[in-house]
Design a protein around this motif. Structure first.
Motif, PDB file in Angstrom:
ATOM      1  N   TYR A  32       0.837  -1.204   0.000  1.00 26.06           N
ATOM      2  CA  TYR A  32       0.000   0.000   0.000  1.00 26.06           C
ATOM      3  C   TYR A  32       0.875   1.258   0.000  1.00 26.06           C
ATOM      4  O   TYR A  32       0.688   2.167  -0.808  1.00 26.06           O
ATOM      5  CB  TYR A  32      -0.915  -0.060   1.227  1.00 26.06           C
ATOM      6  CG  TYR A  32      -1.471   1.240   1.726  1.00 26.06           C
ATOM      7  CD1 TYR A  32      -2.568   1.824   1.113  1.00 26.06           C
ATOM      8  CD2 TYR A  32      -0.927   1.867   2.849  1.00 26.06           C
ATOM      9  CE1 TYR A  32      -3.102   3.016   1.601  1.00 26.06           C
ATOM     10  CE2 TYR A  32      -1.446   3.042   3.333  1.00 26.06           C
ATOM     11  CZ  TYR A  32      -2.535   3.617   2.699  1.00 26.06           C
ATOM     12  OH  TYR A  32      -3.055   4.787   3.180  1.00 26.06           O
ATOM     13  N   GLY A  37       0.105   5.051  -0.760  1.00 26.09           N
ATOM     14  CA  GLY A  37      -0.690   5.174   0.458  1.00 26.09           C
ATOM     15  C   GLY A  37       0.041   5.988   1.508  1.00 26.09           C
ATOM     16  O   GLY A  37       1.272   5.924   1.597  1.00 26.09           O
ATOM     17  N   LEU A  54     -10.964   5.628   6.990  1.00 21.26           N
ATOM     18  CA  LEU A  54      -9.933   6.162   6.107  1.00 21.26           C
ATOM     19  C   LEU A  54     -10.613   6.939   4.998  1.00 21.26           C
ATOM     20  O   LEU A  54     -11.734   6.582   4.593  1.00 21.26           O
ATOM     21  CB  LEU A  54      -9.102   5.037   5.477  1.00 21.26           C
ATOM     22  CG  LEU A  54      -8.096   4.300   6.340  1.00 21.26           C
ATOM     23  CD1 LEU A  54      -7.428   3.189   5.535  1.00 21.26           C
ATOM     24  CD2 LEU A  54      -7.043   5.251   6.894  1.00 21.26           C
ATOM     25  N   GLN A  58      -7.547   6.688   0.187  1.00 15.06           N
ATOM     26  CA  GLN A  58      -6.680   5.755   0.904  1.00 15.06           C
ATOM     27  C   GLN A  58      -7.279   4.352   0.940  1.00 15.06           C
ATOM     28  O   GLN A  58      -6.568   3.359   0.813  1.00 15.06           O
ATOM     29  CB  GLN A  58      -6.383   6.276   2.316  1.00 15.06           C
ATOM     30  CG  GLN A  58      -5.613   7.575   2.328  1.00 15.06           C
ATOM     31  CD  GLN A  58      -4.367   7.529   1.468  1.00 15.06           C
ATOM     32  OE1 GLN A  58      -3.529   6.637   1.609  1.00 15.06           O
ATOM     33  NE2 GLN A  58      -4.239   8.477   0.546  1.00 15.06           N
TER      34      GLN A  58
END
Length: 107
Positions: A32, A37, A54, A58
């Motif tokens: 991620y 991310g 989130l 994301q």
């Protein structure tokens, strides 16, 4: 922080899909993070367990990281879903109409 209905559905599907990926949370977070991310590993784990929310972007990056792993495994099972906000954003430019001021228009 309470999750919205759509986010909770996305999270639950993500959690189910994660079980099929043979992927530890540490490995998922690294994937991620490597594709853009920004949430920390602690936040990702808390999201997976439903403790925090989130932002849609994301969540989508996290889903994409998981889906890439499933592709590597040639998994025939389901995939992690993307947020509805992302789906709606893509439609705003696909209506087939053109602007009057686009290059190449003749008057």
């Amino acid at each position: 922080m309470a999750l919205g209905k759509d986010e909770d559905e996305q999270r639950l599907r993500f959690e189910e899909t994660l079980r099929d990926a043979d992927l530890r949370i540490e490995e998922l977070w690294l994937r991620y993070f490597s594709i853009g991310g920004v949430a920390g590993q602690f936040e990702v784990e808390a999201y997976i367990h439903g403790a925090i929310a989130l932002p849609p972007l994301q969540r989508d990056i996290l889903s994409h990281a998981l889906n890439e792993r499933l592709d590597e495994l040639d998994s025939q099972g389901g995939r992690a879903s993307y947020s509805r906000e992302s789906e709606d954003a893509g439609r705003s430019h696909d209506d087939g109409e053109t602007s009057e001021n686009e290059p190449g228009d003749s008057e």
